[in-house]
Design an enzyme around this catalytic site. Structure first.
Site, PDB file in Angstrom:
ATOM      1  N   HIS A 299     -16.503   8.387  28.947  1.00  0.00           N
ATOM      2  CA  HIS A 299     -16.793   7.259  29.831  1.00  0.00           C
ATOM      3  C   HIS A 299     -18.049   7.506  30.657  1.00  0.00           C
ATOM      4  O   HIS A 299     -18.334   8.640  31.040  1.00  0.00           O
ATOM      5  CB  HIS A 299     -15.615   7.018  30.782  1.00  0.00           C
ATOM      6  CG  HIS A 299     -14.382   6.545  30.084  1.00  0.00           C
ATOM      7  ND1 HIS A 299     -13.665   7.346  29.233  1.00  0.00           N
ATOM      8  CD2 HIS A 299     -13.750   5.350  30.108  1.00  0.00           C
ATOM      9  CE1 HIS A 299     -12.628   6.667  28.767  1.00  0.00           C
ATOM     10  NE2 HIS A 299     -12.667   5.455  29.282  1.00  0.00           N
TER      11      HIS A 299
ATOM     12  N   ARG B 151      -0.578   8.480  29.340  1.00  0.00           N
ATOM     13  CA  ARG B 151      -1.544   8.983  30.320  1.00  0.00           C
ATOM     14  C   ARG B 151      -0.780   9.593  31.494  1.00  0.00           C
ATOM     15  O   ARG B 151       0.101   8.941  32.055  1.00  0.00           O
ATOM     16  CB  ARG B 151      -2.401   7.833  30.841  1.00  0.00           C
ATOM     17  CG  ARG B 151      -3.103   7.015  29.762  1.00  0.00           C
ATOM     18  CD  ARG B 151      -3.683   5.757  30.413  1.00  0.00           C
ATOM     19  NE  ARG B 151      -4.428   4.923  29.476  1.00  0.00           N
ATOM     20  CZ  ARG B 151      -3.911   3.894  28.805  1.00  0.00           C
ATOM     21  NH1 ARG B 151      -2.632   3.601  28.934  1.00  0.00           N
ATOM     22  NH2 ARG B 151      -4.664   3.171  28.007  1.00  0.00           N
TER      23      ARG B 151
END
Lengths: 133, 427, 573
Positions: free
Chosen positions: C132, C398
């Site tokens: 990212h 996650r």
């Protein structure tokens, strides 16, 4: 009235057999083999048994085999048991007889591949194949 | 790196490729047969069951026997064969195809005037049919199970369900049962079986294995290894119906949910594909829309009889040899299948200038039909017709047409079902 | 009870469930009671977060629901019993492995334990491989800092570790009018977080970058620093380089308890014996809160947020190069990233992910409706994609905390414990930077009880398994001449050779399962999903490791591929 599926060829005809009165009538067959099949299926159904046999060659652990002709359906398990006990230790060829009279059916079991073809040349390792024993 | 030139490269040494290579070499072309595995025969090597070759040889052979006969012919013909050789890349230039071959001796750049694609097909996988749940060991395609049992000599499961009623799934139900595994049932989301009815009879009925139609596997349970599956009835749109779920304890799920032609090399060569058959758009001799690239067997469309696969290989191989021998003209008429009754028909085009006047059309019906007359028409005239006792989607049908009967003015060929009234009159 | 906790309790009782009670512990707020469903658990946790406490310890239980214990190794022995090490790292994900490699720059003994039979089996392999840019996290958070810094380190890290990495860039497409307001917001965020090169571009420019995109958008945000990497290869590479520099990795090793005396962990119990580490690094992913609890230092709670991702055929890989996403309002709030499509480093296109709160930390089952929804939502971004391109799909969880930020710090109460926890997205992008910081904290803690010098023989360079597909034909030909196994292709879909499989089996951290081979060399990742190559890989494992075929597993434990040999049991006839 009995319904049968003919297994002689891929057409898989749906056969209707009327055994109620008089001579049996068989309909639904596209060819005469259907009649022969239906009669046998209702009296003594038979099948070809296809399987594999153990070999003593590490590079070809199994050899494809089958019965040369059809054996009674009820004897299929016995035929399988006898094939299971078989160990092929020589380089047989396609069509060679492995068992003369399997499970007392009078039918032979034959190899359906050249064993040499399965082990000849090189295996996935790229090295020549050796016999395991 | 070595560079090599040939007239024709045949890719894949299964039944289609062996027939194509024999025909191509028979037509006088310098031909090489390329196989990624280390033995010839393709998937037939592991199909130890019988039923092959009834049309071709008039005998019920097992897969290895059928393949073996062609292997012997390939040897006798002295064909150039490359086994354990992988086509790692391919491209088509205007005059030739260039294949990058990888084997244990290195990389070879092969220039071929013509290529015959005989790359077969692969099986659809679990996720492609939207089975949910975890990903434990024990979920495999029927073909993989067949390899484990017939080649390696291992049972991959002791108690399993089979999802999908394709022929390999049915065959494996019998094979696993004979080797001592327990098959709890075959589940088919459709309302009719996908495999041949004789396989339902001799593989399931003989052994008392249940075929559950309109029912599918919706979920797989188990962390390390499959522990259970959930099955459910489905509606006509194949959506699971709430409240019909049932849990079955098992250690394996075997999938027989369809085959997809493998055309990765064809795609690299720029060959346009038919979205319905998933194979190349082609004429009656397997000529694709890329000049000099031919296709045959299951790479062209999924067949159910090896006899037809062989036939298509021979046609493609001969056509490739003719192509190499000299350019000729093409006049293509599209063959349009009536999609309201037929699933598909191939070839997509008929080449009117082909040297042989006989062409073969293969088709599958979209649904189960009783007595049906199928006809091929062109320019308002019937050029072929045949009356079938029944038509079923699992059974591919074959129809021969004579190009000489097609009017010169015809702009296309159409295949469909003759109207009921006309059928009545002629029956 | 403080006024602050009383106030939170009141809110939870009013808005979630009357029987919830709150108390303070260390600097955290602890929630207790029984509620009806998981949504209430998560809602309560979120309401209690960001209220001035260090963290939320959410001990709410659900009526009638017992959560399963962690997946545990079968193995039980004393191989590690009595071992003294300087640093014990708990968890073989990308965070733990990156830390291990970073610590080997010092001349200290490092042991990494992982409960599975391979590294990167949980969140580190269950993501889309995106590095990212750092635009999503709130300015001032740990996430923002480590993301931007980690991202910048990737060119060096990938080159040193010998793994492919591309700065492919990403695009967020704006379609609706309201979405265009997000543009300036993101631009401001980019400036605050220090994300380089971010630009709002018009439709034509976006289409010149990605010609196969949908025409259904009006403008796009372009972030050139976005990258893509293989997350499992990265994890394995970190661990292998750590091992090459003297660290030890013990797979199938699970921490089960800890002895704590006077603010120090004195012993760590595992299924392979009791360890005596000087410092412990908690990089236990979805179980990081459980590990913290063993040390008596739980001040955060992991709520596993599941994400599903669809994999499409490599054939369609040429259609895009950037990560392409749709904006989401939530994105601004930094809860999760917006889903979309991206091309993996190996050329597959991925679709997703989504984000679903659910209680199970290791449940990777997928949901039919979710998969269909994602196909519907994201495939139109590239009109030439179709559901027929689907190869498979998978899920991951996650490890999110209720504060939704990374926990990277030395424990305040246990002197020899360092946490690297709550590492959810963008954890992969942040890993190199997190590793540096955690190593600094760990060396600091170790320095209080021992002398720590530099490792004079440290070599950060690792040679990966050759990838013929990335070579020229001449290089590939030469490789096959040296290693003929590289000319034998076993995985036809991905073109993977026997040589690669053999090298994976003989790599510095030895592995034996089908999935472990797949993670290293991609055999079985293609369109046939292993139908053709699994038997071949099985044979190679058997031959290389001298193992019976029936003993080989898919992923360790009892995940055997085969049941029994045929024709070995005599049947009565």
């Amino acid at each position: 009235m009995r319904e049968l599926t003919c297994i002689v060829c891929p057409n898989g005809c749906s056969l209707q057999v009327n055994q109620d009165v008089g001579p049996w009538s068989i309909t639904g067959n596209l060819c005469p083999r259907g009649i022969e099949f239906a009669l046998k299926e209702l009296t003594n159904p038979t099948r070809t048994v296809c399987s594999t046999a153990r070999t003593s060659f590490a590079a070809a652990r199994r050899l494809p085999v089958r019965t040369r002709g059809e054996v009674p359906l009820v004897r299929v398990r016995s035929v399988m048991s006898e094939i299971s006990r078989l160990v092929v230790d020589r380089e047989v060829r396609m069509g060679d007889t492995l068992i003369e009279n399997v499970a007392g059916t009078g039918i032979a079991v034959i190899a359906t591949a050249d064993l040499a073809d399965l082990i000849e040349g090189e295996d996935c390792d790229g090295r020549p194949i050796r016999s395991s024993d | 790196m070595t560079v090599r030139n040939v007239d024709i490269a045949v890719l894949g040494a299964g039944p289609a490729g062996m027939a194509a290579a024999l025909a191509a070499a028979g037509g006088g072309a310098d031909t090489v047969l390329i196989e990624r595995e280390n033995h010839l025969g393709g998937i037939l090597k592991q199909c130890v069951h019988d039923g092959f070759g009834l049309l071709r040889f008039g005998e019920k052979l097992s897969g290895p026997e059928y393949a073996g006969r062609f292997v012997h012919m390939v040897r006798e013909a002295g064909l150039a064969v490359l086994t354990s050789t992988f086509v790692a890349a391919a491209r088509h230039d205007s005059e030739e195809s260039v294949l990058m071959l990888v084997d244990r001796s290195g990389v070879t750049e092969l220039h071929a005037k013509a290529v015959v694609l005989a790359t077969g097909c692969r099986e659809r996988s679990a996720r492609q049919v939207m089975i949910q749940g975890t990903r434990p060991a024990g979920v495999m395609t029927a073909g993989a199970a067949q390899y484990y049992v017939n080649v390696l000599g291992y049972l991959p499961t002791t108690r399993c369900v089979i999802l999908g009623s394709g022929d390999i799934g049915l065959i494996m139900a019998r094979r696993l049962t004979l080797e001592g595994a327990e098959v709890l049932g075959v589940f088919e989301a459709k309302s009719t079986p996908s495999g041949l009815s004789r396989n339902v009879a001799q593989c399931l009925d003989d052994f008392g294995i249940q075929l559950h139609l309109s029912r599918t596997v919706t979920r797989i349970f188990g962390d390390d290894r499959v522990e259970a599956v959930e099955t459910a009835a489905v509606d006509e749109k194949m959506r699971p119906i709430a409240g019909t779920e049932e849990r079955l304890t098992c250690d394996g799920v075997i999938l027989s949910v369809g085959l997809i032609p493998e055309n990765e090399v064809g795609e690299a060569l720029g060959v346009p594909m038919d979205p319905v058959t998933k194979g190349p758009v082609m004429d009656q001799n397997g000529q694709t829309q890329v000049s000099g690239v031919f296709v045959c067997g299951n790479a062209a469309h999924v067949n159910d009889l090896v006899d037809y696969v062989t036939e298509s290989g021979e046609r493609a191989g001969a056509a490739a040899a003719a192509f190499v021998a000299g350019r000729r003209t093409h006049r293509l008429l599209p063959l349009m299948a009536d999609s309201t009754v037929l699933l598909y028909a191939v070839p997509q085009f008929v080449d009117m200038d082909a040297p042989e006047s006989g062409a073969v059309v293969y088709f599958r019906s979209g649904e189960e039909l009783g007595v049906t007359v199928v006809e091929v028409t062109a320019g308002g005239e019937t050029v072929a017709r045949h009356r079938y006792q029944h038509l079923r989607p699992p059974e591919m049908e074959r129809l021969e047409i004579d190009l000489n009967r097609i009017p010169v003015s015809a702009g296309s060929l159409n295949i469909g079902v003759e109207s009921a009234a006309a059928a009545e009159m002629t029956s | 009870m403080s006024r602050r906790s009383q106030h939170i309790q009141q809110r939870l009782q009013q808005q979630v469930e009357p029987n919830i009670s709150c108390r303070e512990g260390h600097d955290s707020i602890i929630l207790e009671g029984i509620v009806d469903n998981w949504a209430q658990v998560v809602r309560a946790g979120k309401l209690a977060a960001h209220e001035g406490y260090k963290g939320v310890v959410n001990r709410l239980a659900i009526e009638g629901l017992t959560l399963p214990p962690p997946r545990s190794p079968k193995l039980k022995d004393t191989a590690l019993d009595g071992l003294h090490v300087d640093v014990l790292i708990v968890g073989g994900g990308v965070t733990g492995c990156a830390i291990a490699r970073e610590l080997t720059r010092k001349s200290i003994s490092v042991l990494l334990v992982e409960k599975e039979d391979d590294l990167a089996t949980h969140a580190s392999s269950r993501n889309n491989g995106m590095i990212h840019p750092g635009i999503e996290p709130h300015p001032g958070t740990s996430k923002a800092y480590f993301n931007v810094h980690g991202n910048a380190m990737y060119d060096t890290v990938a080159a040193e570790l010998g793994i492919p990495f591309t700065r492919c860039g990403s695009l967020i497409l704006y379609q609706e009018r309201w979405e265009r307001f997000l543009g300036p917001l993101f631009m401001a965020r980019a400036r605050q977080n220090g994300v380089p090169g971010v630009r709002l571009i018009n439709k034509n420019e976006a289409l010149s970058l990605e010609p196969h995109l949908t025409r259904e958008f009006s403008a796009a945000l372009h972030m050139p620093s976005t990258g893509i990497i293989s997350p499992y290869l990265l994890t394995v590479a970190y661990a292998e380089n750590a091992v090459q520099n003297g660290a030890r990795v013990s797979l199938e090793t699970m921490v089960v308890d800890m002895k704590v005396r006077e603010g120090r962990i004195t012993a760590v119990g595992t299924n392979r014996g009791t360890l005596f580490p000087r410092v412990i690094v908690n990089a236990a992913g979805c179980y990081a809160d459980a590990v913290a609890d063993m040390a008596g230092d739980q001040f955060f709670t992991i709520h596993p947020r599941k994400g599903e991702i669809i994999i499409l055929d490599r054939k369609k890989g040429h259609l895009i190069s950037h990560v392409v996403a749709k904006p989401r309002l939530l994105q601004v709030k930094s809860d999760t990233k917006g889903g979309g499509v991206n091309r993996t480093i190996d050329g597959n296109i991925l679709v997703g992910p989504n984000a679903v709160e659910q209680p199970f930390r290791e449940d990777y089952s997928t949901d039919r409706d979710h998969i269909k929804l994602m196909l519907q939502r994201y495939l139109p971004l590239v009109p030439e994609l179709s559901p027929a391109d689907l190869i498979t799909y998978f899920a991951g969880t996650r490890p999110a905390t209720y504060e939704e930020d990374f926990v990277i710090e030395r424990s305040q109460y246990v002197r020899n414990l360092v946490h690297a926890a709550g590492i959810q997205s963008p954890g992969l992008a942040s890993a190199p930077a997190i590793a540096e910081e955690v190593a600094r904290l760990t060396v600091g803690a170790l320095g209080e009880v021992a002398r720590v010098g530099d490792n004079p023989t440290f070599d950060g360079h690792r040679q990966g398994i050759p990838e013929p597909e990335r070579m020229t034909w001449e290089e590939r030909d030469a490789l096959i001449h040296r290693r003929p196994d590289y000319g034998i292709i076993v995985c036809r879909c991905e073109g993977i050779s026997k040589g690669q499989v053999v090298d994976a089996l003989n790599s510095p951290i030895s592995v034996t399962s089908i999935d472990a081979v797949k993670r290293r060399v991609r055999a079985g990742m293609g369109r046939c999903q292993g139908a053709f190559c699994t038997p071949q890989v099985l044979r190679i494992i058997g031959e290389q490791n001298g193992e019976q075929l029936a003993a080989i597993t898919k992923k360790g434990g009892d995940s055997f591929i085969l049941a029994t040999e045929t024709k070995t049991v005599q049947r009565a006839s």
